[in-house]
Design a protein around this motif. Structure first.
Motif, PDB file in Angstrom:
ATOM      1  N   SER A 292      22.496 -12.145  -5.034  1.00 36.57           N
ATOM      2  CA  SER A 292      22.152 -12.519  -6.414  1.00 36.57           C
ATOM      3  C   SER A 292      21.788 -13.996  -6.481  1.00 36.57           C
ATOM      4  CB  SER A 292      23.324 -12.215  -7.345  1.00 36.57           C
ATOM      5  OG  SER A 292      23.070 -12.717  -8.622  1.00 36.57           O
TER       6      SER A 292
ATOM      7  N   ARG B 252      18.330 -14.624  -5.469  1.00 38.96           N
ATOM      8  CA  ARG B 252      17.337 -14.303  -6.511  1.00 38.96           C
ATOM      9  C   ARG B 252      17.255 -15.436  -7.529  1.00 38.96           C
ATOM     10  NH1 ARG B 252      18.230  -8.213  -8.584  1.00 38.96           N
ATOM     11  NH2 ARG B 252      16.034  -8.365  -9.142  1.00 38.96           N
TER      12      ARG B 252
ATOM     13  N   LYS C 195      15.470 -18.475  -5.906  1.00 42.08           N
ATOM     14  CA  LYS C 195      14.022 -18.257  -5.714  1.00 42.08           C
ATOM     15  C   LYS C 195      13.249 -18.840  -6.903  1.00 42.08           C
ATOM     16  CE  LYS C 195      12.273 -14.018  -5.581  1.00 42.08           C
ATOM     17  NZ  LYS C 195      12.264 -12.553  -5.305  1.00 42.08           N
ATOM     18  N   LYS C 196      13.869 -18.798  -8.077  1.00 45.98           N
ATOM     19  CA  LYS C 196      13.223 -19.325  -9.295  1.00 45.98           C
ATOM     20  C   LYS C 196      13.643 -20.781  -9.515  1.00 45.98           C
ATOM     21  CE  LYS C 196      11.555 -15.468 -11.613  1.00 45.98           C
ATOM     22  NZ  LYS C 196      12.306 -14.189 -11.557  1.00 45.98           N
TER      23      LYS C 196
ATOM     24  N   SER D 157      35.218  -3.539 -21.980  1.00 47.45           N
ATOM     25  CA  SER D 157      34.109  -3.192 -22.881  1.00 47.45           C
ATOM     26  C   SER D 157      34.625  -2.680 -24.204  1.00 47.45           C
ATOM     27  CB  SER D 157      33.250  -2.082 -22.245  1.00 47.45           C
ATOM     28  OG  SER D 157      32.754  -2.500 -21.023  1.00 47.45           O
TER      29      SER D 157
ATOM     30  N   HIS E 206      34.118 -11.020 -22.947  1.00 49.27           N
ATOM     31  CA  HIS E 206      33.304  -9.830 -22.661  1.00 49.27           C
ATOM     32  C   HIS E 206      31.916 -10.256 -22.214  1.00 49.27           C
ATOM     33  CE1 HIS E 206      30.980  -6.130 -24.145  1.00 49.27           C
ATOM     34  NE2 HIS E 206      31.490  -5.874 -22.960  1.00 49.27           N
TER      35      HIS E 206
ATOM     36  N   PHE F  44      28.241  -9.647 -20.250  1.00 48.70           N
ATOM     37  CA  PHE F  44      27.294  -8.522 -20.249  1.00 48.70           C
ATOM     38  C   PHE F  44      26.613  -8.434 -18.890  1.00 48.70           C
ATOM     39  CE2 PHE F  44      26.982  -6.752 -24.589  1.00 48.70           C
ATOM     40  CZ  PHE F  44      27.985  -7.511 -25.158  1.00 48.70           C
ATOM     41  N   ASN F  45      26.192  -7.238 -18.528  1.00 49.35           N
ATOM     42  CA  ASN F  45      25.727  -6.914 -17.189  1.00 49.35           C
ATOM     43  C   ASN F  45      24.205  -6.992 -17.110  1.00 49.35           C
ATOM     44  OD1 ASN F  45      25.476  -5.810 -14.683  1.00 49.35           O
ATOM     45  ND2 ASN F  45      26.210  -3.778 -15.219  1.00 49.35           N
TER      46      ASN F  45
ATOM     47  N   MET G  31      22.486 -13.019 -15.517  1.00 46.67           N
ATOM     48  CA  MET G  31      21.252 -13.014 -16.306  1.00 46.67           C
ATOM     49  C   MET G  31      21.497 -12.955 -17.807  1.00 46.67           C
ATOM     50  SD  MET G  31      18.860 -13.192 -14.202  1.00 46.67           S
ATOM     51  CE  MET G  31      17.464 -12.763 -15.205  1.00 46.67           C
ATOM     52  N   MET G  32      22.655 -12.492 -18.225  1.00 47.99           N
ATOM     53  CA  MET G  32      22.853 -12.228 -19.654  1.00 47.99           C
ATOM     54  C   MET G  32      23.547 -13.412 -20.316  1.00 47.99           C
ATOM     55  SD  MET G  32      21.379  -9.411 -19.549  1.00 47.99           S
ATOM     56  CE  MET G  32      21.546  -8.645 -21.137  1.00 47.99           C
TER      57      MET G  32
ATOM     58  N   HIS H 102      27.672  -2.599 -28.848  1.00 48.21           N
ATOM     59  CA  HIS H 102      27.950  -1.310 -28.204  1.00 48.21           C
ATOM     60  C   HIS H 102      27.523  -0.148 -29.061  1.00 48.21           C
ATOM     61  CE1 HIS H 102      31.188  -2.879 -25.300  1.00 48.21           C
ATOM     62  NE2 HIS H 102      29.972  -3.091 -24.896  1.00 48.21           N
TER      63      HIS H 102
ATOM     64  N   CYS I 131      24.426   0.987 -28.198  1.00 48.09           N
ATOM     65  CA  CYS I 131      24.217   1.606 -26.872  1.00 48.09           C
ATOM     66  C   CYS I 131      24.431   3.095 -26.993  1.00 48.09           C
ATOM     67  CB  CYS I 131      25.216   1.056 -25.847  1.00 48.09           C
ATOM     68  SG  CYS I 131      25.045  -0.686 -25.534  1.00 48.09           S
TER      69      CYS I 131
HETATM   70  C1  LIG Z   1      28.394   4.483 -24.518  1.00 48.87           C
HETATM   71  C2  LIG Z   1      29.064   3.122 -24.150  1.00 48.87           C
HETATM   72  C3  LIG Z   1      28.088   1.982 -24.265  1.00 48.87           C
HETATM   73  C4  LIG Z   1      28.800   0.693 -23.957  1.00 48.87           C
HETATM   74  C5  LIG Z   1      28.597   0.282 -22.497  1.00 48.87           C
HETATM   75  C6  LIG Z   1      29.425  -0.992 -22.270  1.00 48.87           C
HETATM   76  C7  LIG Z   1      28.827  -1.918 -21.269  1.00 48.87           C
HETATM   77  C8  LIG Z   1      29.281  -3.361 -21.450  1.00 48.87           C
HETATM   78  O1  LIG Z   1      30.514  -3.540 -22.080  1.00 48.87           O
HETATM   79  C9  LIG Z   1      28.243  -4.201 -22.201  1.00 48.87           C
HETATM   80  C10 LIG Z   1      27.004  -4.388 -21.362  1.00 48.87           C
HETATM   81  O2  LIG Z   1      26.970  -5.065 -20.373  1.00 48.87           O
HETATM   82  S1  LIG Z   1      25.668  -3.449 -21.883  1.00 48.87           S
HETATM   83  C11 LIG Z   1      24.410  -3.943 -20.754  1.00 48.87           C
HETATM   84  C12 LIG Z   1      23.672  -5.192 -21.249  1.00 48.87           C
HETATM   85  N1  LIG Z   1      22.627  -5.490 -20.297  1.00 48.87           N
HETATM   86  C13 LIG Z   1      21.343  -5.100 -20.494  1.00 48.87           C
HETATM   87  O3  LIG Z   1      20.980  -4.564 -21.522  1.00 48.87           O
HETATM   88  C14 LIG Z   1      20.436  -5.377 -19.335  1.00 48.87           C
HETATM   89  C15 LIG Z   1      19.039  -4.939 -19.674  1.00 48.87           C
HETATM   90  N2  LIG Z   1      18.193  -5.192 -18.545  1.00 48.87           N
HETATM   91  C16 LIG Z   1      17.658  -6.437 -18.352  1.00 48.87           C
HETATM   92  O4  LIG Z   1      17.883  -7.402 -19.051  1.00 48.87           O
HETATM   93  C17 LIG Z   1      16.703  -6.546 -17.188  1.00 48.87           C
HETATM   94  O5  LIG Z   1      16.283  -5.233 -16.792  1.00 48.87           O
HETATM   95  C18 LIG Z   1      17.366  -7.218 -15.955  1.00 48.87           C
HETATM   96  C19 LIG Z   1      17.667  -8.678 -16.257  1.00 48.87           C
HETATM   97  C20 LIG Z   1      18.680  -6.494 -15.559  1.00 48.87           C
HETATM   98  C21 LIG Z   1      16.404  -7.133 -14.770  1.00 48.87           C
HETATM   99  O6  LIG Z   1      15.212  -7.812 -15.146  1.00 48.87           O
HETATM  100  P1  LIG Z   1      13.805  -7.070 -15.089  1.00 48.87           P
HETATM  101  O7  LIG Z   1      12.781  -8.041 -15.514  1.00 48.87           O
HETATM  102  O8  LIG Z   1      13.945  -5.798 -15.844  1.00 48.87           O
HETATM  103  O9  LIG Z   1      13.502  -6.667 -13.590  1.00 48.87           O
HETATM  104  P2  LIG Z   1      13.894  -7.290 -12.201  1.00 48.87           P
HETATM  105  O10 LIG Z   1      12.621  -7.380 -11.439  1.00 48.87           O
HETATM  106  O11 LIG Z   1      15.025  -6.469 -11.674  1.00 48.87           O
HETATM  107  O12 LIG Z   1      14.442  -8.801 -12.372  1.00 48.87           O
HETATM  108  C22 LIG Z   1      13.536  -9.838 -12.757  1.00 48.87           C
HETATM  109  C23 LIG Z   1      14.124 -11.137 -12.245  1.00 48.87           C
HETATM  110  O13 LIG Z   1      15.375 -11.366 -12.894  1.00 48.87           O
HETATM  111  C24 LIG Z   1      16.283 -11.969 -11.976  1.00 48.87           C
HETATM  112  N3  LIG Z   1      17.437 -11.081 -11.757  1.00 48.87           N
HETATM  113  C25 LIG Z   1      17.538  -9.801 -12.140  1.00 48.87           C
HETATM  114  N4  LIG Z   1      18.759  -9.330 -11.854  1.00 48.87           N
HETATM  115  C26 LIG Z   1      19.423 -10.360 -11.255  1.00 48.87           C
HETATM  116  C27 LIG Z   1      20.748 -10.516 -10.743  1.00 48.87           C
HETATM  117  N5  LIG Z   1      21.648  -9.510 -10.789  1.00 48.87           N
HETATM  118  N6  LIG Z   1      21.098 -11.708 -10.203  1.00 48.87           N
HETATM  119  C28 LIG Z   1      20.213 -12.718 -10.166  1.00 48.87           C
HETATM  120  N7  LIG Z   1      18.973 -12.644 -10.640  1.00 48.87           N
HETATM  121  C29 LIG Z   1      18.578 -11.472 -11.182  1.00 48.87           C
HETATM  122  C30 LIG Z   1      15.534 -12.156 -10.668  1.00 48.87           C
HETATM  123  O14 LIG Z   1      14.960 -13.434 -10.627  1.00 48.87           O
HETATM  124  C31 LIG Z   1      14.463 -11.080 -10.772  1.00 48.87           C
HETATM  125  O15 LIG Z   1      13.340 -11.436 -10.005  1.00 48.87           O
HETATM  126  P3  LIG Z   1      13.295 -10.840  -8.477  1.00 48.87           P
HETATM  127  O16 LIG Z   1      11.991 -11.321  -7.939  1.00 48.87           O
HETATM  128  O17 LIG Z   1      13.413  -9.330  -8.595  1.00 48.87           O
HETATM  129  O18 LIG Z   1      14.476 -11.431  -7.746  1.00 48.87           O
END
Ligand SMILES: CCCCCCC[C@H](O)CC(=O)SCCNC(=O)CCNC(=O)[C@H](O)C(C)(C)COP(=O)([O-])OP(=O)([O-])OC[C@H]1O[C@@H](n2cnc3c(N)ncnc32)[C@H](O)[C@@H]1OP(=O)([O-])[O-]
Ligand SMILES: NC(=O)c1ccc[n+]([C@@H]2O[C@H](COP(=O)([O-])OP(=O)(O)OC[C@H]3O[C@@H](n4cnc5c(N)ncnc54)[C@H](O)[C@@H]3O)[C@@H](O)[C@H]2O)c1
Length: 289
Positions: A68, A71, A74-75, A144, A165, A167-168, A172-173, A204, A207
């Motif tokens: 991670s 990644r 890299k930026k 959560s 709390h 976020f995942n 990034m969050m 949530h 979600c």
């Molecule tokens: C029913 C119950 C419901 C409740 C659930 C509860 C859950 C919980 O309590 C709450 C939550 O978390 S809810 C969840 C809340 N969360 C959400 O809603 C998340 C929603 N998703 C997103 O925001 C985006 O899809 C991401 C940021 C995950 C990925 O970004 P993307 O543009 O779609 O695609 P990409 O190409 O993959 O990444 C682009 C660039 O970002 C960077 N980078 C990415 N990951 C990295 C890491 N781990 N490390 C470092 N860097 C990381 C990296 O530079 C990468 O470039 P690379 O050249 O590939 O290295």
């Protein structure tokens, strides 16, 4: 992280805690969230101890942190790769691992738990650590959906217990919900001005959506139509279907008649088959390593 450490420090009203500098952070649980929280804490200069049940899990966590960081670098250091390598090295040096939680909290200023979404296991952990950690140590849960007050009641320090709390994916969050209970008194308040409800916040509640259609169509629909970065099925795989099940089972216990929390046969089937989403390479979707 430094900002939140300051916020926690500022808000906990008991004098013992007020002048605590958060330097040593212990994270219990080196899974998706714990590893991310450890990375963010170490990246902001804190000395971090990451705890989990086996050395293999901790090795995997450290590998995940390293990839991670690559990644991020890299930026962040695109025009200066050497400094990027130094940054990664410095951050990794800030993280040590331990399979013994008692030894890992002896000099902690802040303990964050990110273990399985199970109240009894979290209460047992908090109760145990309460006897091992210094008087001033602040306990925070990354849960959560579970009530922080029920975890705090398992300790002798409810005024120094709160929720952090994240976020995942954590690196990034930008949102972190700081969850208070009545015992944390003082100015400790949720930084996220939102309704507090089962699962902390309205984030949530959005979600949990009732969907009709193929998972692909729904995900595409929510991405293109609602501007979500991930659709609900993709996101559920990303969060972890076991975690989603823990959470919704907990909400149904509290509100058995709420149709939003009706059991999902598909979710229960996937979890019973060990298809937990991205972390097990299969959930609603299939993933490659
Ligand atoms: C029913 C119950 C419901 C409740 C659930 C509860 C859950 C919980 O309590 C709450 C939550 O978390 S809810 C969840 C809340 N969360 C959400 O809603 C998340 C929603 N998703 C997103 O925001 C985006 O899809 C991401 C940021 C995950 C990925 O970004 P993307 O543009 O779609 O695609 P990409 O190409 O993959 O990444 C682009 C660039 O970002 C960077 N980078 C990415 N990951 C990295 C890491 N781990 N490390 C470092 N860097 C990381 C990296 O530079 C990468 O470039 P690379 O050249 O590939 O290295
Ligand atoms: N996954 C998400 O998107 C997300 C987001 C925000 C909050 N959370 C919350 O964070 C917590 C962890 O979720 P996760 O997705 O990281 O789970 P995970 O399954 O990826 O990781 C949990 C880790 O805790 C370890 N563990 C379990 N019991 C333990 C114990 N007694 N002592 C030490 N280690 C123990 C497990 O070995 C595992 O490595 C849950 O409370 C969850 O509700 C999850």
């Amino acid at each position: 992280m430094a900002f939140f450490a300051h916020q926690i420090q500022r808000s906990f009203s008991s004098s013992v805690v007020r002048n605590v500098v958060i330097k040593n952070v212990t994270i219990i649980g080196g899974g998706q969230m714990g590893a991310g929280i450890a990375q963010v804490a170490a990246s902001t200069g804190h000395s971090v101890t990451l705890v989990d049940m086996t050395d293999d899990i901790l090795k995997k966590a450290m590998k995940g942190i390293q990839s991670s960081l690559r990644r991020v670098v890299k930026k962040k250091f695109s025009d200066d790769p050497e400094s990027g390598d130094d940054f990664i090295q410095k951050v990794m040096q800030n993280v040590s691992t331990n399979t013994n939680p008692a030894a890992a909290v002896t000099s902690s200023d802040l303990v964050v738990e990110a273990i399985v979404e199970n109240m009894k296991i979290k209460q047992d952990l908090f109760g145990f650590l309460d006897k091992m950690a210094p008087e001033h140590t602040i306990f925070a849960s990354n849960t959560s959906s579970l009530p922080i007050s029920d975890m705090a009641s398992a300790t002798s320090r409810p005024d120094r217990c709160g929720g952090l709390h994240f976020f995942n994916p954590v690196p990034m969050m930008k949102l972190v919900e700081v969850v208070a209970t009545s015992s944390t008194r003082g100015r400790f308040r949720s930084l996220n001005p939102c309704l507090v409800c089962p699962g902390h916040t309205w984030v949530h509640q959005r979600c949990v959506s009732v969907c009709h259609g193929s998972k692909e169509d729904i995900d595409i629909g929510m991405k293109l139509g609602a501007g979500y970065p991930m659709g609900p099925f993709e996101l559920s795989d990303y969060v972890g279907l076991d975690t989603i099940k823990f959470i919704t089972d907990g909400w149904r216990e509290k509100e058995p008649d709420n149709p939003l929390f009706a059991p999902s046969d598909l979710l229960n089937k996937l979890v019973s088959e060990g298809k937990l989403g991205k972390k097990s390479l299969q959930g609603f979707y299939k993933y490659s390593k």
